[in-house]
Write a protein that holds these residues in place. Structure first.
Motif, PDB file in Angstrom:
ATOM      1  N   SER A 141     -12.203  -0.333  -2.189  1.00  0.00           N
ATOM      2  CA  SER A 141     -12.468  -0.068  -0.777  1.00  0.00           C
ATOM      3  C   SER A 141     -13.901  -0.465  -0.476  1.00  0.00           C
ATOM      4  O   SER A 141     -14.800  -0.235  -1.301  1.00  0.00           O
ATOM      5  N   THR A 169      -4.734  -1.689   4.557  1.00  0.00           N
ATOM      6  CA  THR A 169      -6.005  -1.179   4.033  1.00  0.00           C
ATOM      7  C   THR A 169      -6.309   0.242   4.492  1.00  0.00           C
ATOM      8  O   THR A 169      -6.647   1.104   3.679  1.00  0.00           O
ATOM      9  N   VAL A 171       0.830  -1.202   0.000  1.00  0.00           N
ATOM     10  CA  VAL A 171       0.000   0.000   0.000  1.00  0.00           C
ATOM     11  C   VAL A 171       0.868   1.256   0.000  1.00  0.00           C
ATOM     12  O   VAL A 171       1.677   1.451   0.917  1.00  0.00           O
ATOM     13  N   ARG A 172       0.733   2.083  -1.044  1.00  0.00           N
ATOM     14  CA  ARG A 172       1.449   3.372  -1.109  1.00  0.00           C
ATOM     15  C   ARG A 172       2.945   3.233  -0.834  1.00  0.00           C
ATOM     16  O   ARG A 172       3.511   4.030  -0.077  1.00  0.00           O
ATOM     17  N   GLY A 195      -4.356   3.177   2.957  1.00  0.00           N
ATOM     18  CA  GLY A 195      -4.655   3.540   1.567  1.00  0.00           C
ATOM     19  C   GLY A 195      -5.363   4.874   1.444  1.00  0.00           C
ATOM     20  O   GLY A 195      -4.796   5.847   0.941  1.00  0.00           O
ATOM     21  N   SER A 254     -11.218  -3.965   2.381  1.00  0.00           N
ATOM     22  CA  SER A 254     -10.844  -3.857   0.967  1.00  0.00           C
ATOM     23  C   SER A 254     -10.722  -5.239   0.353  1.00  0.00           C
ATOM     24  O   SER A 254     -10.563  -6.244   1.056  1.00  0.00           O
TER      25      SER A 254
END
Ligand code: DHB
Length: 309
Positions: free
Chosen positions: A60, A270, A21-22, A273, A65
């Motif tokens: 999402s 999650t 994530v990111r 995000g 998610s």
């Protein structure tokens, strides 16, 4: 203080991002490192750069998610160059995540890391559920033992494992028995619960495109499973193997619960995000408030101290 430590690597804050994530680009990783997070985990690298699966591949949901990203990443060399550069500038709080498409690829990447100057934590992801046609290695216990046996013939750096969730206590027993044979730095539980299916009844359609809509579930949906895995492994692994708790964290209380189950560090996927790096400030404050309210001054005072009836 929210400091923690794994295998001699110190983190100012026990909260990190969860791989995926990111955290794919240098810009993403620098943003995490410039936040309240204790460190950053790189997107799991494959030997070669990958585009990943077709979109839409993440959605999402009210309680979490679903994703089937398919390991989109810039390739091993990109992340290797980044972690080496950061290390040369004195940084040691980056976890280098790798996810081979085969055991041979895992071993190739670990060999390259072994022969490099990198001396931080490496996280071997044995649990990506989303590469078409590839099983999650973490569910093949003989394959896990084989890759660890081969890896520790040459690898003497700090290796952690990202595992999928297990659901039967005999799985915890069998996996812990294997893991306890090796000088593993940490176990990170859990990766997403693989191959869930989320549908939109109005349109009678799956909400993501790859694999007919099947994808990994994260967020609130998975927290009880995550806590069970952290606790289940903490009770079975030798004390030298530390635990990272991942799964369903979106508040300070969630972190508190993971630490009660035995987590040394935690990772947030999650919820990171949509919220981005401010989540690390928010949750740190929430956790500090909870600790003050309960009269705890350090994480050690309650880590692993879950009570049972
Ligand atoms: C991917 C998803 C995961 O849940 C994971 O652990 C690794 C990779 C992905 O599809 O990119």
């Amino acid at each position: 203080s929210l400091q923690s430590e794994i295998a001699g690597v110190k983190f100012d804050n026990l909260m990190l991002n969860a791989a995926g994530v990111r955290c794919s680009s240098i810009k993403d990783l620098n943003e995490i490192l410039n936040s309240q997070a204790g460190g950053a985990v790189t997107k799991s690298a494959t030997l070669e750069e990958r585009e990943g699966n077709e979109s839409p591949r993440m959605k999402s949901l009210p309680l979490g998610s679903i994703n089937s990203m398919g390991l989109p990443n810039h390739g091993f060399d990109y992340y290797m160059a980044y972690v080496l550069k950061e290390q040369s500038e004195g940084r040691n709080n980056i976890i280098f995540s790798v996810a081979g498409l085969s055991i041979e690829d895992d071993l190739k990447m670990l060999k390259e890391i072994q022969s490099s100057n990198f001396n931080g934590l490496v996280e071997l992801n044995l649990s990506c559920p989303n590469v078409k046609g590839k099983p999650q290695v973490g569910y093949d216990f003989e394959a896990v033992e084989r890759v660890l046996t081969e890896a520790f013939k040459f690898f003497d750096k700090k290796l952690g494992l990202k595992l999928p969730p297990y659901f039967d206590l005999t799985q915890f027993d069998a996996m812990a028995e294997i893991l306890n044979k090796f000088p593993i730095a940490y176990v990170n539980s859990i990766n997403s619960i693989g191959n869930g299916l989320v549908i939109d009844p109005a349109t009678e359609t799956a909400v993501i495109k790859p694999k007919g809509g099947f994808g990994g579930i994260g967020g609130e949906y998975v927290k009880p499973t995550a806590l069970a895995n952290v606790r289940g492994f903490r009770l079975r692994l030798k004390p030298e193997i530390k635990m990272i708790g991942t799964g369903g964290i979106k508040s300070g209380m969630d972190v508190f619960e993971h630490v009660l189950c035995g987590a040394d560090l935690v990772q947030i996927g999650t919820a990171f995000g949509p919220e981005g790096t401010p989540i690390f400030d928010r949750i740190s404050q929430e956790l500090e408030d909870i600790m003050e309210e309960k009269g705890y001054h350090s994480l050690d005072e309650f880590r692993g101290k879950l009570k049972t009836l």
